[in-house]
Scaffold this motif. Structure first.
Motif, PDB file in Angstrom:
ATOM      1  N   VAL A 620       0.859  -1.187   0.000  1.00  0.00           N
ATOM      2  CA  VAL A 620       0.000   0.000   0.000  1.00  0.00           C
ATOM      3  C   VAL A 620       0.896   1.239   0.000  1.00  0.00           C
ATOM      4  O   VAL A 620       1.727   1.407   0.913  1.00  0.00           O
ATOM      5  CB  VAL A 620      -0.941   0.020   1.225  1.00  0.00           C
ATOM      6  CG1 VAL A 620      -1.764   1.308   1.225  1.00  0.00           C
ATOM      7  CG2 VAL A 620      -1.848  -1.202   1.213  1.00  0.00           C
ATOM      8  N   GLU A 621       0.755   2.084  -1.024  1.00  0.00           N
ATOM      9  CA  GLU A 621       1.534   3.321  -1.127  1.00  0.00           C
ATOM     10  C   GLU A 621       0.570   4.504  -1.181  1.00  0.00           C
ATOM     11  O   GLU A 621      -0.345   4.537  -2.001  1.00  0.00           O
ATOM     12  CB  GLU A 621       2.399   3.329  -2.388  1.00  0.00           C
ATOM     13  CG  GLU A 621       3.468   2.261  -2.395  1.00  0.00           C
ATOM     14  CD  GLU A 621       4.316   2.346  -3.660  1.00  0.00           C
ATOM     15  OE1 GLU A 621       5.208   3.206  -3.717  1.00  0.00           O
ATOM     16  OE2 GLU A 621       4.033   1.559  -4.597  1.00  0.00           O
ATOM     17  N   ILE A 622       0.795   5.470  -0.304  1.00  0.00           N
ATOM     18  CA  ILE A 622       0.019   6.713  -0.275  1.00  0.00           C
ATOM     19  C   ILE A 622       1.017   7.861  -0.421  1.00  0.00           C
ATOM     20  O   ILE A 622       1.994   7.946   0.340  1.00  0.00           O
ATOM     21  CB  ILE A 622      -0.779   6.858   1.036  1.00  0.00           C
ATOM     22  CG1 ILE A 622      -1.701   5.648   1.227  1.00  0.00           C
ATOM     23  CG2 ILE A 622      -1.581   8.151   1.034  1.00  0.00           C
ATOM     24  CD1 ILE A 622      -2.410   5.627   2.559  1.00  0.00           C
ATOM     25  N   SER A 623       0.795   8.741  -1.412  1.00  0.00           N
ATOM     26  CA  SER A 623       1.755   9.831  -1.658  1.00  0.00           C
ATOM     27  C   SER A 623       1.010  11.090  -2.103  1.00  0.00           C
ATOM     28  O   SER A 623      -0.155  11.034  -2.508  1.00  0.00           O
ATOM     29  CB  SER A 623       2.775   9.423  -2.721  1.00  0.00           C
ATOM     30  OG  SER A 623       2.125   9.085  -3.930  1.00  0.00           O
ATOM     31  N   TRP A 624       1.712  12.227  -2.015  1.00  0.00           N
ATOM     32  CA  TRP A 624       1.196  13.539  -2.447  1.00  0.00           C
ATOM     33  C   TRP A 624       1.984  13.953  -3.686  1.00  0.00           C
ATOM     34  O   TRP A 624       3.186  14.216  -3.619  1.00  0.00           O
ATOM     35  CB  TRP A 624       1.342  14.557  -1.327  1.00  0.00           C
ATOM     36  CG  TRP A 624       0.879  15.931  -1.700  1.00  0.00           C
ATOM     37  CD1 TRP A 624       1.654  17.018  -1.959  1.00  0.00           C
ATOM     38  CD2 TRP A 624      -0.468  16.375  -1.858  1.00  0.00           C
ATOM     39  NE1 TRP A 624       0.890  18.092  -2.272  1.00  0.00           N
ATOM     40  CE2 TRP A 624      -0.437  17.735  -2.217  1.00  0.00           C
ATOM     41  CE3 TRP A 624      -1.705  15.762  -1.745  1.00  0.00           C
ATOM     42  CZ2 TRP A 624      -1.581  18.484  -2.462  1.00  0.00           C
ATOM     43  CZ3 TRP A 624      -2.840  16.517  -1.978  1.00  0.00           C
ATOM     44  CH2 TRP A 624      -2.780  17.848  -2.330  1.00  0.00           C
ATOM     45  N   VAL A 625       1.313  13.973  -4.842  1.00  0.00           N
ATOM     46  CA  VAL A 625       1.988  14.229  -6.113  1.00  0.00           C
ATOM     47  C   VAL A 625       1.185  15.263  -6.892  1.00  0.00           C
ATOM     48  O   VAL A 625      -0.009  15.055  -7.154  1.00  0.00           O
ATOM     49  CB  VAL A 625       2.119  12.938  -6.949  1.00  0.00           C
ATOM     50  CG1 VAL A 625       2.817  13.240  -8.266  1.00  0.00           C
ATOM     51  CG2 VAL A 625       2.851  11.865  -6.165  1.00  0.00           C
ATOM     52  N   ALA A 626       1.841  16.371  -7.271  1.00  0.00           N
ATOM     53  CA  ALA A 626       1.236  17.379  -8.156  1.00  0.00           C
ATOM     54  C   ALA A 626      -0.153  17.800  -7.668  1.00  0.00           C
ATOM     55  O   ALA A 626      -1.136  17.744  -8.413  1.00  0.00           O
ATOM     56  CB  ALA A 626       1.165  16.863  -9.589  1.00  0.00           C
ATOM     57  N   LYS A 627      -0.232  18.183  -6.401  1.00  0.00           N
ATOM     58  CA  LYS A 627      -1.483  18.654  -5.791  1.00  0.00           C
ATOM     59  C   LYS A 627      -2.580  17.598  -5.846  1.00  0.00           C
ATOM     60  O   LYS A 627      -3.770  17.913  -5.930  1.00  0.00           O
ATOM     61  CB  LYS A 627      -1.969  19.945  -6.469  1.00  0.00           C
ATOM     62  CG  LYS A 627      -1.012  21.117  -6.333  1.00  0.00           C
ATOM     63  CD  LYS A 627      -1.584  22.366  -6.973  1.00  0.00           C
ATOM     64  CE  LYS A 627      -0.612  23.531  -6.817  1.00  0.00           C
ATOM     65  NZ  LYS A 627      -1.128  24.779  -7.426  1.00  0.00           N
TER      66      LYS A 627
END
Length: 691
Positions: A620-627
């Motif tokens: 499980v990957e959760i990230s913040w990318v390009a708003k």
């Protein structure tokens, strides 16, 4: 009262930003004389319309002080004298049809040539006068879009580039372009747009001056790609004409500094008057400047007593004191009346000690031939050589007893003679000061008007402030009631959690007891089922309370909830969890609907991976990318074969969860992707824009 005071202050500041008199369009700025691409700074870059009110009184004082300083500075400079030449107007290009848009190649090219070009270069362009209306100080034909460059096209150096915007009208003031870098390349002017007259355009210049290493150099030749030749008025040859058009380089008034006025005996007027200046030693001669005199009568007589023909020789001094070789720097030449303009004659770097000026054809004033001259300046590299040097005058071999020293006393027409380069810079700067004065005066008038308007409107502002204070009070009461409602909402949620939660917990405990102590398998199975239902009810209750809690409407809370959900639903030995640092996430508010759809999507994806994939690893990957919030769930399980129709499986009935996930992604306006293959696991990704 504090609220009222703050409200009034806020209104005043708002008025200072949004209200004010309309400021006239700013006058086009003329570039700094030493660097035309930079602008001379004005008093304030802040428009009066955007000046805070509390700064206006101080700003008015600053404007008045600046205007006073500029007027004092301008008074110290020599005024521009309107030329009155009857001929030799300058250079005039050929006429070409008007072309739009701006062409990529120049329409006219003018090259300036001077010998010994080996230093920092200044180019001074003197606008032509509109001789159709001499009563107005208007320029004629000064180009609008142009470049000044040196060197070949593949290695050119740009001195000035005005191809992106129109050059401001300089009037009759010279424009001073400066290149601080060393150059040995001849400059050229490339004109892309001239002045327009109807459906055609042209450009014109009166004179041009080249200054190398702060020394005026003779323009030996000017070559134009095309020209309108109409001598004796317009010609390319006139761009470096000996007679100027800007007046005389004079400074402060001087006491007891008369010009030499010499009545000529009509019986010997056929013989030339020879003026000899002893420079004291042999030296190279750069320039010989002749400054016309002023008539001693009150009536103005331009070029008073200026000779009609002139010849100039330079004689060397031998070591034994005798005269040596004589070289001619100006052959016998006829001169038209120069008006009150300097006559700039190149010395051709001749080497000698004695400068001999042969003058003839004297003008007649009051039936008497008169010779008169204000000053003679012999210089080299702009250093005067003739100042206070011995001068003798002779006619026909007879030496005259006259005050020849007046020709080299450093004064003409009752004023001090100043350096030619400094004078040109002063004339160029005076235009900018005058433009700045007009701009400052406009700013001052606009600022004073705005201040008076503020004083007039203060009563209206106070009334508006009182009204706003009343409205603010109503809003505050409404906000207070809203806070009470939120408090009640939290209390109900807490009570619901305590009441229903405790009952669900009791059911869970009872079902556990039944499951543990029942002897019949069917009873134990029912007890286990009741326990699972109670557990799900308790978790659903927690999720409902989390979704409705306003304090959880943030990106940080959402990521934390997703992380908790993954850890609760997937065994630790199977789960690989990667989440960003919560402290580094931006502050974003998320609506209840968005929270719900993201959480349900996440649960469905986890359920599919844990229940159907037979996977040993779930990542499980959760990230913040390009708003955007990006969620990726992948497993190494059995996988399946999806269709290409928007991630919809072949059998919707078999994959009802995937269809729900797709529908939630559409509501979220998110990008959604499913990648899977038989025996190769499954990857589900969702990228939700969070604004």
């Amino acid at each position: 009262m504090r609220t009222l005071a703050r409200t009034i202050a806020a209104l005043c500041y708002a008025l200072s930003i949004t209200h004010g008199s309309t400021q006239p369009e700013e006058e086009a700025r003329v570039g700094d004389p030493r660097s035309p691409l930079e602008h001379r700074p004005y008093a304030s870059d802040l428009s009066p319309d955007h000046l805070p009110l509390y700064k206006i009184p101080g700003h008015i004082r600053d404007l008045n002080a600046r205007i006073t300083d500029l007027r004092i500075e301008l008074d110290k400079m020599q005024p521009l004298r309107t030329p009155q030449l009857a001929s030799s107007f300058g250079y005039h290009s050929s006429y070409l049809p008007t072309e739009e848009p701006l062409p990529s190649k120049p329409r006219w090219v003018m090259e300036f040539q001077t010998p010994f070009l080996n230093g920092p270069l200044d180019l001074v362009l003197v606008p032509a006068h509109d001789h159709r209306n001499l009563s107005e100080e208007k320029s004629y034909g000064f180009p609008k879009r142009f470049r000044i460059v040196t060197g070949p096209a593949n290695k050119e150096t740009i001195i000035a580039d005005w191809t992106q915007q129109d050059f401001p009208d300089p009037g009759l003031h010279p424009v001073y372009f400066h290149s601080p870098s060393f150059t040995s390349q001849q400059p050229r002017m490339e004109v892309y747009r001239g002045q327009q007259e109807g459906d055609r355009e042209f450009f014109a210049l009166a004179r041009a001056h080249m200054i190398v290493s702060n020394e005026v150099r003779k323009i030996s030749a000017a070559k134009a790609s095309s020209s309108f030749e109409a001598k004796p008025y317009w010609s390319t040859d006139y761009i470096n004409h000996e007679s100027g058009v800007l007046g005389l380089p004079l400074g402060e008034l001087a006491e007891c500094a008369p010009d030499l006025v010499l009545p000529m005996d009509t019986s010997v007027t056929d013989a030339p008057l020879i003026i000899e200046i002893d420079l004291g030693r042999n030296t190279h001669i750069g320039w010989i400047d002749l400054l016309p005199a002023q008539s001693p009568e009150t009536i103005a007589v331009p070029g008073y007593g200026f000779p009609g023909s002139i010849k100039i020789d330079i004689a060397r001094s031998l070591p034994n004191g005798q005269r040596g070789e004589t070289s001619t720097v100006l052959k016998q030449s006829l001169f038209e009346n120069p008006d009150n303009n300097i006559v700039h004659i190149p010395g051709l770097h001749a080497f000698g000690r004695f400068v001999r000026i042969h003058c003839n054809h004297f003008p007649i004033h009051q039936e008497t031939a008169v010779f008169s001259m204000g000053e003679i300046v012999v210089s080299q590299q702009d250093a005067p050589l003739s100042n206070q040097r011995p001068v003798t005058l002779s006619i026909g071999g007879h030496q005259l007893e006259s005050a020849g020293a007046l020709l080299v006393d450093g004064h003409a027409q009752g004023r001090q003679v100043i350096d030619l380069v400094d004078w040109l810079q002063q004339l160029a700067t005076a235009k900018q000061i005058d433009a700045e004065l007009r701009t400052l005066q406009t700013q001052l008038e606009a600022t004073e008007t705005r201040w008076q308007n503020f004083i007039t409107w203060i009563k209206g502002i106070t009334s508006a402030a009182v009204a706003i204070a009343v409205i603010a009070t109503i809003i505050i009461l409404a906000l207070s009631k809203r806070r009470q409602n939120l408090k009640l909402r939290k209390q109900i949620s807490s009570d619901l959690h305590d009441d229903v939660g405790s009952k669900v917990a009791a059911i869970s405990l009872a079902s556990t007891y039944v499951k543990k102590h029942a002897t019949e398998p069917r009873v134990r199975e029912r007890g286990e089922r009741i326990h699972d239902i109670a557990h799900d009810m308790h978790q659903s209750l927690r999720d409902v309370l989390w979704l409705t809690d306003k304090d959880t409407d943030t990106l940080t809370e959402l990521v934390e909830k997703l992380s908790y959900t993954a850890q609760r639903r997937i065994p630790s030995e199977t789960l690989e969890l990667q989440i960003p640092s919560l402290s580094q996430l931006p502050k974003r508010t998320i609506s209840v609907g968005t929270k719900r759809d993201i959480l349900q999507f996440f649960r469905e994806a986890l359920h599919n991976a844990s229940s159907h994939a037979n996977a040993s690893v779930i990542k499980v990957e959760i990230s913040w990318v390009a708003k955007s919030l990006r969620i990726t769930i992948s497993d190494n399980g059995s996988g399946f074969t999806p269709t290409a129709n928007d991630c919809q499986p072949r059998s919707v009935s078999q994959h009802h969860g995937l269809r729900n996930m797709r529908d939630r992604a559409i509501r979220l306006k998110a990008s959604y992707d499913v990648k899977s293959a038989e025996g190769q696991g499954t990857t589900v990704s969702l990228q939700v824009p969070i604004h």
